[in-house]
Design a protein around this motif. Structure first.
Motif, short mmCIF file in Angstrom:
data_model
loop_
_atom_site.label_atom_id
_atom_site.label_comp_id
_atom_site.label_asym_id
_atom_site.label_seq_id
_atom_site.Cartn_x
_atom_site.Cartn_y
_atom_site.Cartn_z
N LEU A 221 -24.93 77.18 164.68
CA LEU A 221 -24.62 78.60 164.86
C LEU A 221 -24.88 79.38 163.58
O LEU A 221 -24.43 79.00 162.50
CB LEU A 221 -23.15 78.76 165.27
CG LEU A 221 -22.61 80.18 165.40
CD1 LEU A 221 -23.31 80.91 166.54
CD2 LEU A 221 -21.10 80.16 165.63
N THR A 222 -25.61 80.50 163.72
CA THR A 222 -25.85 81.41 162.61
C THR A 222 -25.07 82.68 162.82
O THR A 222 -25.19 83.33 163.87
CB THR A 222 -27.34 81.74 162.48
OG1 THR A 222 -28.08 80.55 162.19
CG2 THR A 222 -27.58 82.74 161.34
N ALA A 223 -24.25 83.06 161.84
CA ALA A 223 -23.51 84.31 161.88
C ALA A 223 -24.31 85.36 161.12
O ALA A 223 -24.73 85.13 159.98
CB ALA A 223 -22.13 84.14 161.25
N PRO B 43 -28.31 79.68 168.65
CA PRO B 43 -27.00 80.33 168.77
C PRO B 43 -26.78 81.34 167.64
O PRO B 43 -26.99 81.04 166.47
CB PRO B 43 -26.01 79.17 168.66
CG PRO B 43 -26.81 77.93 168.94
CD PRO B 43 -28.19 78.21 168.46
N VAL B 44 -26.36 82.55 168.02
CA VAL B 44 -26.16 83.64 167.06
C VAL B 44 -24.81 84.30 167.33
O VAL B 44 -24.44 84.53 168.48
CB VAL B 44 -27.27 84.70 167.17
CG1 VAL B 44 -27.04 85.83 166.17
CG2 VAL B 44 -28.64 84.09 166.96
N ARG B 45 -24.08 84.59 166.26
CA ARG B 45 -22.86 85.38 166.36
C ARG B 45 -23.05 86.65 165.55
O ARG B 45 -23.42 86.58 164.37
CB ARG B 45 -21.64 84.61 165.85
CG ARG B 45 -20.33 85.41 165.97
CD ARG B 45 -19.14 84.58 165.54
NE ARG B 45 -19.01 83.41 166.42
CZ ARG B 45 -18.43 82.27 166.05
NH1 ARG B 45 -17.95 82.14 164.82
NH2 ARG B 45 -18.32 81.28 166.88
N THR C 191 -29.18 75.52 171.90
CA THR C 191 -28.89 74.37 171.04
C THR C 191 -29.16 74.71 169.59
O THR C 191 -29.90 75.64 169.29
CB THR C 191 -29.76 73.17 171.45
OG1 THR C 191 -31.14 73.53 171.32
CG2 THR C 191 -29.47 72.76 172.88
N ALA D 220 -19.33 78.54 162.36
CA ALA D 220 -20.71 78.88 161.96
C ALA D 220 -21.23 77.88 160.94
O ALA D 220 -20.50 77.43 160.06
CB ALA D 220 -20.77 80.29 161.40
N HIS D 221 -22.49 77.57 161.06
CA HIS D 221 -23.15 76.69 160.10
C HIS D 221 -23.77 77.50 158.96
O HIS D 221 -23.71 77.13 157.79
CB HIS D 221 -24.24 75.89 160.82
CG HIS D 221 -25.12 75.08 159.90
ND1 HIS D 221 -26.23 75.63 159.28
CD2 HIS D 221 -25.07 73.79 159.49
CE1 HIS D 221 -26.82 74.70 158.54
NE2 HIS D 221 -26.13 73.59 158.65
N ALA E 19 -26.33 85.94 172.45
CA ALA E 19 -25.57 86.15 171.22
C ALA E 19 -24.15 86.57 171.56
O ALA E 19 -23.93 87.33 172.51
CB ALA E 19 -26.23 87.22 170.36
N ASP E 20 -23.18 86.07 170.80
CA ASP E 20 -21.81 86.52 171.02
C ASP E 20 -21.38 87.44 169.90
O ASP E 20 -21.88 87.37 168.78
CB ASP E 20 -20.85 85.33 171.17
CG ASP E 20 -20.68 84.56 169.89
OD1 ASP E 20 -21.47 83.65 169.64
OD2 ASP E 20 -19.74 84.87 169.13
#
Length: 293
Positions: free
Chosen positions: A5-7, A29-31, A2, A67-68, A46-47
């Protein structure tokens, strides 16, 4: 998982990889972004985005969709680095990213002695004009670079004079970055943090510390600027790159990297790592300097 999202860019590198690992460990959440997806780490939850070079606006928009926050590690040094950064920032704005945390350099300024620090200033200036929240993490020299700069002959040479450098560990940068990224309040908005070690020391003192841990004589040989360019001419590097190498030492001589900040302990809750502590924890960093190697 939850949360927003952080890139994380540069996720296969020394800073981005450590930050991505810390974020993934918390369950947010991580990209992961990088030029080569095959080199991105395999982190739980992570994706991995498709290939996303900074200079490719379409690829960056695709990778940042949804992404936020964008953790923007500066691109590899190149004549086009500022343009690449601007393209990445504009892509983030275009897809609705709300916050950028950018890895800059201490003393970033349009007239900084260190030529690459000027790139960081121009990037910061562009981010300030964008309509999104932002924080700048201005790293000093990396502690890891000091043993790497000493040759197998046991000599660390450059035009650093008697200037001091408040070099910082990658681990401390990653801890500080993770603390900022995980704080969803506005406390860090518009802020710039100088990330340094706990002390500023001369290159001669760095050589003394390397002598202590290796058991052999490591010397610092101060060069003139002319000698520095001449001693690096044989590497076959382009002029702009050699200028970056030489001016990084000149920035030390000019006192531009001597200021010690309390940002690492303030952000992380633990002291910043000293050079001696770094060497004790990373014996591979000076293996090339050991007698008989």
């Amino acid at each position: 998982m939850t949360g927003p999202l952080t890139a994380v860019t540069g996720a296969s590198g020394a800073v981005g990889g450590r930050v991505a690992e810390r974020l993934a460990r918390t369950g947010v959440p991580v990209r992961l972004l990088g030029r080569d997806p095959a080199r991105l780490p395999d982190l739980p939850g992570a994706d991995r985005a498709p290939a996303a070079p900074y200079g490719d606006a379409e690829a960056m928009r695709r990778a940042l969709e949804g992404a936020h926050t964008l953790f923007l590690v500066s691109a590899h040094e190149s004549p086009d680095r500022v343009r690449e950064h601007i393209t990445a920032v504009d892509a983030a704005v275009a897809v609705g990213v709300e916050r950028i945390v950018y890895v800059s350099f201490q003393g970033a300024a349009p007239d900084a002695t260190f030529t690459f620090a000027r790139d960081h200033w121009h990037t910061e200036a562009h981010i300030r004009t964008a309509d999104l929240r932002h924080t700048f993490l201005r790293d000093n020299w990396y502690l890891a670079g000091l043993p790497a700069m000493a040759g197998a002959d046991g000599v660390l040479r450059g035009p650093g004079g008697d200037g001091r450098v408040a070099a910082v560990a990658h681990e401390d940068i990653a801890d500080a970055a993770a603390a900022v990224l995980l704080d969803e309040s506005t406390a860090h908005d518009g802020r710039g943090y100088d990330l340094t070690g706990p002390e500023a020391f001369t290159l001669a003192e760095a050589a003394e510390e390397l002598s202590r841990v290796t058991g052999r004589s490591i010397r610092y040989v101060p060069e003139t600027v002319e000698e520095a360019y001449a001693s690096r001419a044989g590497y076959g590097a382009p002029e702009w790159e050699v200028a970056g190498w030489v001016t990084s030492y000149e920035a030390i001589a000019a006192g531009e990297l001597a200021t010690v900040s309390d940002a690492v302990p303030t952000l992380t809750g633990h002291p910043a790592m000293s050079f001696a502590e770094y060497l004790a924890a990373n014996p591979d960093s000076y293996r090339h300097l050991l007698p008989g190697v």
